[in-house]
Design a protein around this motif. Structure first.
Motif, PDB file in Angstrom:
ATOM      1  N   PHE A 102      91.302 -38.775  -0.865  1.00 49.55           N
ATOM      2  CA  PHE A 102      91.211 -37.819   0.255  1.00 49.55           C
ATOM      3  C   PHE A 102      89.756 -37.433   0.526  1.00 49.55           C
ATOM      4  O   PHE A 102      89.413 -36.260   0.468  1.00 49.55           O
ATOM      5  CB  PHE A 102      92.025 -36.561  -0.041  1.00 49.55           C
ATOM      6  CG  PHE A 102      93.488 -36.793  -0.193  1.00 49.55           C
ATOM      7  CD1 PHE A 102      94.320 -36.859   0.916  1.00 49.55           C
ATOM      8  CD2 PHE A 102      94.047 -36.961  -1.444  1.00 49.55           C
ATOM      9  CE1 PHE A 102      95.676 -37.068   0.778  1.00 49.55           C
ATOM     10  CE2 PHE A 102      95.412 -37.176  -1.593  1.00 49.55           C
ATOM     11  CZ  PHE A 102      96.224 -37.239  -0.479  1.00 49.55           C
ATOM     12  N   THR A 117      99.537 -32.586   2.428  1.00 45.45           N
ATOM     13  CA  THR A 117      99.435 -33.993   2.010  1.00 45.45           C
ATOM     14  C   THR A 117      98.882 -34.116   0.598  1.00 45.45           C
ATOM     15  O   THR A 117      99.379 -34.899  -0.210  1.00 45.45           O
ATOM     16  CB  THR A 117      98.503 -34.800   2.959  1.00 45.45           C
ATOM     17  OG1 THR A 117      97.943 -33.912   3.910  1.00 45.45           O
ATOM     18  CG2 THR A 117      99.227 -35.924   3.633  1.00 45.45           C
ATOM     19  N   VAL A 118      97.844 -33.353   0.300  1.00 42.82           N
ATOM     20  CA  VAL A 118      97.257 -33.437  -1.045  1.00 42.82           C
ATOM     21  C   VAL A 118      98.265 -32.947  -2.085  1.00 42.82           C
ATOM     22  O   VAL A 118      98.452 -33.571  -3.133  1.00 42.82           O
ATOM     23  CB  VAL A 118      95.945 -32.630  -1.129  1.00 42.82           C
ATOM     24  CG1 VAL A 118      95.342 -32.744  -2.511  1.00 42.82           C
ATOM     25  CG2 VAL A 118      94.953 -33.083  -0.079  1.00 42.82           C
ATOM     26  N   VAL A 159      90.034 -27.692  -0.447  1.00 42.42           N
ATOM     27  CA  VAL A 159      90.690 -28.610   0.476  1.00 42.42           C
ATOM     28  C   VAL A 159      90.746 -27.966   1.854  1.00 42.42           C
ATOM     29  O   VAL A 159      90.921 -26.753   1.966  1.00 42.42           O
ATOM     30  CB  VAL A 159      92.128 -28.917  -0.012  1.00 42.42           C
ATOM     31  CG1 VAL A 159      92.831 -29.890   0.902  1.00 42.42           C
ATOM     32  CG2 VAL A 159      92.085 -29.467  -1.424  1.00 42.42           C
ATOM     33  N   LYS A 160      90.584 -28.802   2.904  1.00 41.93           N
ATOM     34  CA  LYS A 160      90.755 -28.275   4.258  1.00 41.93           C
ATOM     35  C   LYS A 160      92.189 -27.823   4.433  1.00 41.93           C
ATOM     36  O   LYS A 160      93.121 -28.505   3.990  1.00 41.93           O
ATOM     37  CB  LYS A 160      90.419 -29.353   5.290  1.00 41.93           C
ATOM     38  CG  LYS A 160      88.939 -29.583   5.456  1.00 41.93           C
ATOM     39  CD  LYS A 160      88.703 -30.632   6.519  1.00 41.93           C
ATOM     40  CE  LYS A 160      87.257 -31.080   6.493  1.00 41.93           C
ATOM     41  NZ  LYS A 160      87.101 -32.414   7.088  1.00 41.93           N
ATOM     42  N   LYS A 161      92.336 -26.709   5.117  1.00 42.95           N
ATOM     43  CA  LYS A 161      93.643 -26.072   5.254  1.00 42.95           C
ATOM     44  C   LYS A 161      94.731 -27.042   5.720  1.00 42.95           C
ATOM     45  O   LYS A 161      95.798 -27.131   5.121  1.00 42.95           O
ATOM     46  CB  LYS A 161      93.498 -24.912   6.231  1.00 42.95           C
ATOM     47  CG  LYS A 161      94.606 -23.918   6.201  1.00 42.95           C
ATOM     48  CD  LYS A 161      94.288 -22.709   7.063  1.00 42.95           C
ATOM     49  CE  LYS A 161      94.586 -23.004   8.519  1.00 42.95           C
ATOM     50  NZ  LYS A 161      94.459 -21.807   9.364  1.00 42.95           N
ATOM     51  N   GLN A 162      94.419 -27.793   6.793  1.00 40.70           N
ATOM     52  CA  GLN A 162      95.469 -28.632   7.396  1.00 40.70           C
ATOM     53  C   GLN A 162      95.871 -29.794   6.494  1.00 40.70           C
ATOM     54  O   GLN A 162      96.949 -30.367   6.655  1.00 40.70           O
ATOM     55  CB  GLN A 162      95.048 -29.128   8.789  1.00 40.70           C
ATOM     56  CG  GLN A 162      93.876 -30.084   8.806  1.00 40.70           C
ATOM     57  CD  GLN A 162      92.527 -29.352   8.840  1.00 40.70           C
ATOM     58  OE1 GLN A 162      92.430 -28.170   8.506  1.00 40.70           O
ATOM     59  NE2 GLN A 162      91.479 -30.061   9.247  1.00 40.70           N
ATOM     60  N   ASP A 163      95.032 -30.135   5.512  1.00 37.68           N
ATOM     61  CA  ASP A 163      95.348 -31.277   4.643  1.00 37.68           C
ATOM     62  C   ASP A 163      96.090 -30.880   3.366  1.00 37.68           C
ATOM     63  O   ASP A 163      96.472 -31.737   2.565  1.00 37.68           O
ATOM     64  CB  ASP A 163      94.059 -32.009   4.252  1.00 37.68           C
ATOM     65  CG  ASP A 163      93.389 -32.615   5.459  1.00 37.68           C
ATOM     66  OD1 ASP A 163      94.100 -33.237   6.269  1.00 37.68           O
ATOM     67  OD2 ASP A 163      92.165 -32.449   5.614  1.00 37.68           O
ATOM     68  N   THR A 193      91.982 -23.215  -0.781  1.00 34.90           N
ATOM     69  CA  THR A 193      91.668 -23.288   0.641  1.00 34.90           C
ATOM     70  C   THR A 193      91.382 -21.884   1.155  1.00 34.90           C
ATOM     71  O   THR A 193      91.766 -20.898   0.539  1.00 34.90           O
ATOM     72  CB  THR A 193      92.810 -23.967   1.418  1.00 34.90           C
ATOM     73  OG1 THR A 193      92.311 -24.354   2.687  1.00 34.90           O
ATOM     74  CG2 THR A 193      94.003 -23.054   1.586  1.00 34.90           C
ATOM     75  N   GLN A 238      88.102 -37.221   3.184  1.00 34.60           N
ATOM     76  CA  GLN A 238      87.936 -36.363   4.364  1.00 34.60           C
ATOM     77  C   GLN A 238      88.389 -34.924   4.095  1.00 34.60           C
ATOM     78  O   GLN A 238      87.829 -33.980   4.626  1.00 34.60           O
ATOM     79  CB  GLN A 238      88.750 -36.921   5.540  1.00 34.60           C
ATOM     80  CG  GLN A 238      88.208 -38.213   6.114  1.00 34.60           C
ATOM     81  CD  GLN A 238      86.797 -38.050   6.643  1.00 34.60           C
ATOM     82  OE1 GLN A 238      86.533 -37.170   7.459  1.00 34.60           O
ATOM     83  NE2 GLN A 238      85.879 -38.887   6.169  1.00 34.60           N
ATOM     84  N   ALA A 239      89.440 -34.796   3.287  1.00 35.78           N
ATOM     85  CA  ALA A 239      90.090 -33.497   3.145  1.00 35.78           C
ATOM     86  C   ALA A 239      89.346 -32.564   2.190  1.00 35.78           C
ATOM     87  O   ALA A 239      89.419 -31.344   2.321  1.00 35.78           O
ATOM     88  CB  ALA A 239      91.517 -33.684   2.659  1.00 35.78           C
ATOM     89  N   THR A 284      86.325 -30.649   0.515  1.00 36.31           N
ATOM     90  CA  THR A 284      84.992 -30.210   0.912  1.00 36.31           C
ATOM     91  C   THR A 284      84.112 -29.873  -0.283  1.00 36.31           C
ATOM     92  O   THR A 284      82.906 -29.829  -0.164  1.00 36.31           O
ATOM     93  CB  THR A 284      85.084 -28.971   1.820  1.00 36.31           C
ATOM     94  OG1 THR A 284      85.827 -27.965   1.139  1.00 36.31           O
ATOM     95  CG2 THR A 284      85.765 -29.311   3.136  1.00 36.31           C
TER      96      THR A 284
END
Lengths: 530, 173
Positions: free
Chosen positions: A15, A40-41, A33-37, A89, A17-18, A20
């Motif tokens: 991940f 999935t994680v 982790v980005k909130k929207q991901d 997050t 992209q997800a 940070t």
């Protein structure tokens, strides 16, 4: 405990992209982790056979007044790595919504509802957004763990009704039980939908005892909140206070002396012992076998009196303090403990034989209230209940605390998941506790009782601690605030995790067996409702 | 069978084998003893938890074990408030339990006495002032007897229950 570093690298690679930020907090690897991901994680950690992550804790922090930010923290236990992994997050400014992970992980269900009730943050996509902690009569917009909510606000009362899940069909009717029950037990509501005798659906409605414990912690100084932690769940006074003390000690960099560690182990095992013996008696009582109940009640009382003689408290209150233990035991006292426990073990073994020679009793225990391994896994069930359903987890072995790294506790483990298995786990643990106490007496080192802090924690510093209490994993997250106050204290009694699972264990059983199933779980209402 | 008999003979009678508790901090009022007069030989209790930490419940349960054996004094635990002479209330009365407590009080047949058990029930203890607490108990229903302690030991609860059995005229408390 093994190393989660390769796991972190794997997640990071999957991940890129997800994620940070990658860091570690007090040895716990942490991924921002980005909130929207998040879903999935989380789903990846849970389902990937290389991790087999189960959600151990989900908590939120309101960082105001320092920053206008909420933080959501998801603690996973990776079964394959025997380690923790933390996903974090942020919700900045006026953001109130975060994606729910419940559609992927059953275990997050109550946590997310709890966060919605106490912080007003909305888990988008959650399949069940009814209120959990705040019953329907609470006014709209009252979110007690937000920092702008005064701890002593007087709540108004509004109209509202909780909508129980309905099932329909010929001859199906509902049996409401509680909040006040027939025995001397804590309040909670059970709604059975039954067709004749068998239970088709059980819905647990709790939080009648919500006392605002987490908010009360925030009014206290780090060093002074031990008595409150002892009163989160009275029957687990040692477990809760030990978990709290350990978290504060991590924050203050206290190195607890070996003697204090051994004594803490001893007190924790004494607590396990009297509760387990009481439970064995209570399970027998619910099969109407009063004889075993009487004998176990007598032995439990003997242990409570022993506690009282050793510490001045039948519930071992006041033994733990930040930095160590508040009282010492002399060699003579320890010798007396061993003599008494040796006699008790013989006494108890005789009762065990009587119990298992009684077919009309064992018949009631077998195949009653089966919690299958897959349901236990889905709900991240822990403790005695988990170990009876094929979840081989015990913090005393997996993440040793106090003096357990020196003692090698044997972990009781069964797979069949019925009342008998839960009883068996307790029986094994009773013998193991007595062995551990003997071991403590033999190897108790000399040394000081209380160690001094190295430093005072910076505001915003936090620590997580875990203790295997007699019910299961007790988790505390303590975050330091300004002027020695607690900014946030997340308390997680194992009951909070295991209550939803009882809804599944009861299915298909007859209503008169429910008290027996409930007793074999023996969960805390106070520790759950907070 | 032989095993059971052997065990019972080996164990003997354990009733009464406990140290005496501390003296109660608040003596029983004459009013309470007077009010408890109809129940002197038989007192049926309904226990109501309004938000305790469950230590008080554990000690109430201990009263029924063979060591304290409260039934020998004619004290029974009832499953319903409709069958009760006395309510034993523990905990600081949470917002969520307030209604249930009042309903139970109403459901209990008169005459009745109310016993507040433990510091939380008497003055909310550590939970005093919390947004989720509306107690103490006597804010919602009249309380006749108070048993302090966190939690009170079973021997201390027993002593108060025995105090309620005394003859009102000759009592000196």
């Amino acid at each position: 405990m093994s190393d989660a570093r390769p796991a972190v690298e794997q997640v990071q690679a999957a991940f890129t992209q997800a994620i940070t930020e990658v860091c570690a907090a007090h040895g716990i690897p942490m991924l921002r982790v980005k909130k929207q991901d998040l879903p999935t994680v989380a789903h990846f950690l849970h389902t990937n056979p290389g991790f087999r992550g189960s959600l151990s804790l989900l908590w939120a922090v309101d960082h105001r007044p320092r920053e206008a930010r909420y933080e959501l923290c998801y603690l996973f236990t990776l079964a394959e790595h025997k380690d923790w992994l933390l996903l974090v997050t942020d919700l900045h400014g006026d953001e109130r919504e975060f994606p729910s992970i419940t559609p992927h992980l059953h275990a997050a269900k109550w946590y997310e509802r709890e966060i919605r009730d106490l912080f007003g943050l909305i888990p988008v996509g959650h399949p069940d957004l009814r209120r959990l902690v705040r019953h329907e009569h609470w006014p709209k917009g009252s979110y007690p763990l937000k920092k702008d909510f005064p701890w002593d606000r007087v709540l108004g009362r509004v109209q509202g009704e909780y909508a129980f899940r309905k099932i329909h069909g010929e001859g199906i009717f509902e049996v409401p039980v509680g909040p006040i029950h027939a025995g001397i037990i804590e309040p909670g509501h059970f709604r059975f939908s039954v067709a004749g005798e068998p239970i088709m659906q059980l819905e647990v409605r709790h939080f009648w005892k919500h006392r605002g414990v987490e908010k009360l912690f925030e009014q206290q100084q780090l060093n002074e909140a031990v008595p409150l932690s002892e009163r989160v769940s009275g029957d687990t006074s040692v477990g809760h206070s030990l978990a709290y003390c350990q978290a504060v000690e991590t924050l203050q960099g206290v190195e607890v002396s070996p003697r204090a560690r051994y004594l803490r182990t001893l007190f924790l095992e004494l607590e396990r012992l009297h509760n387990h013996i009481g439970d064995v008696g209570a399970i027998c009582n619910d099969t109407a076998y009063a004889l075993a109940h009487a004998h176990c009640g007598r032995m439990k009382e003997q242990l409570m009196q022993l506690n009282d003689r050793l510490t001045g408290s039948r519930f071992l209150r006041g033994v733990n303090c930040v930095g160590g233990v508040a009282l010492d035991l002399s060699g003579l006292q320890l010798a007396q403990v061993e003599v008494e426990l040796n006699a008790l073990e013989q006494d108890f073994s005789a009762i065990e034989k009587i119990v298992f020679a009684n077919a009309s009793l064992t018949e009631r225990l077998e195949n009653t209230g089966i919690l299958t391994e897959s349901i236990a896994w889905d709900h991240a069930v822990i403790g005695v209940v988990g170990r009876a359903s094929g979840i081989d987890r015990d913090l005393r072995r997996d993440r040793p605390f106090a003096a357990y790294d020196m003692l090698q506790p044997k972990v009781a483990f069964y797979r069949y998941g019925d009342v008998r298995a839960r009883m068996r786990v307790r029986l094994d643990e009773i013998h193991e506790s007595i062995r551990l106490i003997r071991e403590v007496r033999r190897s108790l080192p000399l040394g000081r009782l209380v160690s001094q802090p190295m430093h005072q924690p910076q505001p915003g510093a936090w620590a997580l601690s875990a203790v295997e209490g007699w019910r299961g994993e007790i988790l505390y997250v303590v975050m330091a605030g300004d002027a020695g106050l607690i900014h946030r204290c997340k308390v997680r009694d194992p009951s909070f995790v295991n209550w939803p699972a009882i809804q599944w264990a009861a299915l298909g059983n007859i209503v008169p067996d429910f008290p027996l199933i409930n007793k074999s779980f023996n969960l805390s209402y106070a520790g759950n409702d907070l | 069978m032989f095993r059971i008999l052997k065990k019972s003979l080996q164990t003997g009678v354990v009733t009464g084998q406990h140290p005496a508790g501390a003296a109660p901090s608040e003596p029983l009022s004459q009013d309470a003893i007077e009010k408890a007069k109809p129940f002197r030989r038989s007192l049926t209790i309904r226990e109501v938890d309004t938000g305790s930490c469950n230590a008080c419940e554990m000690e109430m349960n201990a009263l029924a074990n063979p060591v304290y054996d409260v039934e020998r004094f004619g004290v029974h635990i009832a499953a319903s408030p409709r069958h009760a002479d006395a309510l034993v209330v523990t905990g600081p009365v949470t917002v969520n339990m307030e209604r249930a407590l009042k309903a139970v009080y109403k459901a209990t047949a008169d005459p009745k006495i109310v016993i507040a058990l433990g510091d939380c029930a008497i003055h909310c203890g550590m939970f005093k002032g919390s947004y989720a607490v509306t107690g103490p108990v006597d804010r919602h229903i009249p309380v006749d007897v108070r048993i302090s302690g966190c939690p009170p030991r079973p021997a201390e609860i027993l002593a108060v229950l025995e105090g309620l059995r005394q003859e009102p005229a000759t009592s000196k408390t």
